[in-house]
Structure formats: structure tokens, C-alpha cells
Design a protein around this motif. Structure first.
Motif, mmCIF file in Angstrom:
data_model
loop_
_atom_site.group_PDB
_atom_site.id
_atom_site.type_symbol
_atom_site.label_atom_id
_atom_site.label_comp_id
_atom_site.label_asym_id
_atom_site.label_seq_id
_atom_site.Cartn_x
_atom_site.Cartn_y
_atom_site.Cartn_z
ATOM 1 N N THR A 72 -17.388 -4.859 -1.372
ATOM 2 C CA THR A 72 -18.743 -5.147 -1.825
ATOM 3 C C THR A 72 -19.160 -6.536 -1.382
ATOM 4 O O THR A 72 -20.281 -6.744 -0.889
ATOM 5 N N PRO A 88 -20.479 -0.654 -5.159
ATOM 6 C CA PRO A 88 -20.157 -0.820 -6.577
ATOM 7 C C PRO A 88 -20.170 -2.286 -6.989
ATOM 8 O O PRO A 88 -19.730 -3.167 -6.235
ATOM 9 N N ARG A 142 -24.186 -0.546 -9.548
ATOM 10 C CA ARG A 142 -24.332 -0.568 -8.099
ATOM 11 C C ARG A 142 -25.308 -1.661 -7.676
ATOM 12 O O ARG A 142 -26.139 -2.109 -8.469
#
Length: 326
Positions: A160, A249, A256
Motif C-alpha cells: 500500500t 487496503p 481502503r
């Protein structure tokens, strides 16, 4: 007689004052001493800071040991000219090593968030995608561009943060990743410079993992093209930088985060674009490193301090692919 002496002394004071002001202007310094507030002269810029023309003041001459550094002074094969050109640029065939176009390619300049290519490379080499990264108070105290939603005190997956680093150019992600990989930002910067030496990037120096610091942070077009090619050798990074929009995520409400890529060629849906990275600061201007693959050829373009990197890159790439096989 007394009036004549007074007039002579007044004239002398005027001439002396004019001379001092002229000397200050010739030195390129503002005449702050003449201001009503009595402020002293402005301090000299720090070592490594870019002067008004954007050129790095304290960088030594650029050695050129790697293949894209040995570029003829006369330029490349293509005669592409711009009404408002970038400060420096390069178009190279990554497979054959042919230099198709160059403009002051050896010039050392600030590179802004293009710096994050090296940060991403080190992260990919030293972490796993789902590895948890703690979000520290230092990371959320960033300046400039950022993911902006990183929860302090929580842990976020490396992948991420990697998307947050390379798509919206998150300086908060850069700090968090640097601290995770090396324990501190300072140690990570030393790692960046050591990796640059290993790759033969001899006109490159890093001062931060994000590029938000212009002082002491510079490179040249051949080094950045080589770094871009190295980045694309990692499938993990190649997948990240070619993504227009990622939904990743994140431990926040909703779970999210949506991350949009700043790459202008991706936004144009330019055929074959593979990434790689944009950057901007006031000192560096708009910077862009891009890779495009078509018909088995990969062209890499580097533009530093460009008034319109998307359009200029597209024009160079169009000419490069029209020029024939590498």
C-alpha cells in the motif's frame, strides 16, 4: 565657504552610498542594508542549493562511466526542438543503448520526487508486499504531496505504501518506508547513496527519500534513465508504476484508499507506457522519467525542469518510435 564644504560633503556621501548599492547589485545580492528596517544582508544559500538558473552550484564536473553517460556533445540522432525546452533531457533506446535525443544531458539538476525511484528500488529489494510498516508521528508530519490518510500508530502493508509512494508521490509514505527499512531516514539516505554508487550513478546524490529537499539532492538525465531501467527489472515495481489507479487496503474507516497516478502519459493513454515517475518542486521545476514499450523496443525519456513534460515526452517518443528499430 561653510555652505560649499557642506555641499561637497553631501555629494561625497551620495556618491559613496551609490557606489555601495552598485557593488551590492553587481554581486547579485539584494540591497537589504538600505531598507528602512535595517535588516542585514540575506545569508548565502546552503551548500547544494540550486541557484536561480536551477543548476546545482556545488556539484563537481560530471564523470560519465556508464553507457548512457558517454554521449557525443553534438547530440543524438533526432533533431527535435522545443520553443520552450527543458533544462536537460534524454531519449534513449534501452535495448540497444542508442541515444536518440539529448539536451544538456550531463547537467546536474535538482530532481524533486523523481528521487522516489531509488526509494522504491530499495524497498522492493528489502521487503515483502504484505510486510507491516508502522506509521510514525514523523511520517504524518510530512510536507508537500502525500497519501494523507496514513493512521499514526497503526501498521500498513508495504505494498500500500509503495503504491502511495509512486502514484500520488506520497512523502508520508517515503518517510514511513525509509524508517521501516533502515530504522531512520538518515540511515536510509546513506543506503540510497551507496546503492547509487553500486549502479554507477556517478552524477547522483540523494538528501531525502522523498525529494522534497532540493539542497544536496541532484542527478543528471543518463543516471535517471539507467535508474528507471533498473526499477523496471523488478516485476513488483513495474506493476506499480504502470497502474493508473489503485485501490489498496488501509486500516482506516472503509478499509481502503484510492491512489491515482500522476504520470501524464498514463492519463493520455499513450500506447505502450510503462510508467515511471514525475516530480515537482520550485527549484527543480517539473521533472519526468518515462518508459514506453512498443514492438519489442523500450524507449526511456528523461525531462528535467520541463514546462510541459507530458507533451514534450510524447513528442520525443513519437519521433523515437518513428525512427526505426534500435
Amino acid at each position: 565657504m561653510r555652505r560649499i564644504v557642506v555641499l561637497v560633503l553631501a555629494a561625497a556621501v551620495v556618491l559613496l552610498t551609490a557606489g555601495l548599492i552598485s557593488q551590492r547589485l553587481d554581486d547579485g545580492r539584494p540591497d537589504t542594508a538600505a531598507g528602512a528596517d535595517g535588516a542585514p544582508d540575506a545569508p548565502a544559500p546552503p551548500a547544494g542549493a540550486a541557484p536561480d538558473d536551477g543548476v546545482v552550484a556545488d556539484a563537481p564536473p560530471t564523470p560519465q562511466p556508464h553507457e548512457w553517460g558517454r554521449i557525443p556533445a553534438a547530440g543524438g540522432e533526432l533533431d527535435v526542438r522545443f520553443r520552450k525546452p527543458p533544462r536537460a533531457g534524454l531519449l534513449v533506446d534501452a535495448g540497444s543503448g542508442r541515444v536518440l535525443w539529448r539536451l544538456e544531458a550531463e547537467r546536474r539538476l535538482p530532481i524533486a520526487s523523481v528521487t522516489k525511484m531509488m526509494t522504491a528500488l530499495l524497498v522492493a529489494e528489502r521487503t515483502k508486499p504484505r510486510e507491516p510498516v508502522p506509521i510514525t508521528p514523523q511520517a504524518v508530519a510530512y510536507t508537500g504531496s502525500g497519501v494523507g490518510m496514513l493512521p499514526v500508530g497503526r501498521r500498513v502493508q508495504t505494498e500500500t505504501l509503495l503504491y502511495g509512494l509512486m502514484l500520488p508521490s506520497g512523502n508520508d509514505a517515503a518517510i514511513a518506508l525509509a524508517q521501516h527499512v533502515s530504522g531512520s531516514v538518515a540511515r536510509f539516505v546513506r543506503l540510497m547513496n551507496a546503492r547509487a554508487r553500486e549502479l554507477g550513478l556517478t552524477c547522483t546524490r540523494f538528501a531525502s527519500p522523498s525529494g522534497i529537499v532540493d539542497s544536496g539532492n541532484w542527478s543528471c538525465a543518463p543516471d535517471l534513465a539507467l535508474l528507471g531501467r533498473e526499477l523496471l527489472r523488478h516485476r513488483r515495481l513495474a506493476r506499480v508504476v504502470r497502474t493508473p489507479l489503485a485501490v489498496m487496503p488501509l486500516p482506516i474507516r472503509g478499509g481502503r484508499v484510492w491512489l491515482a497516478n500522476h504520470n501524464p502519459l498514463l492519463r493520455m493513454r499513450y500506447a505502450g507506457v510503462e510508467g515511471i515517475k514525475t516530480g515537482y518542486t520550485e527549484a527543480a521545476g517539473r521533472c519526468f522519467v518515462a518508459s514506453v514499450r512498443r514492438d519489442g523496443r523500450r524507449l526511456i525519456v528523461v525531462l528535467l525542469n520541463s514546462p510541459d513534460p507530458g507533451r514534450q515526452a510524447r513528442r520525443l517518443l513519437d519521433a523515437g518510435f518513428a525512427s526505426g528499430a534500435g
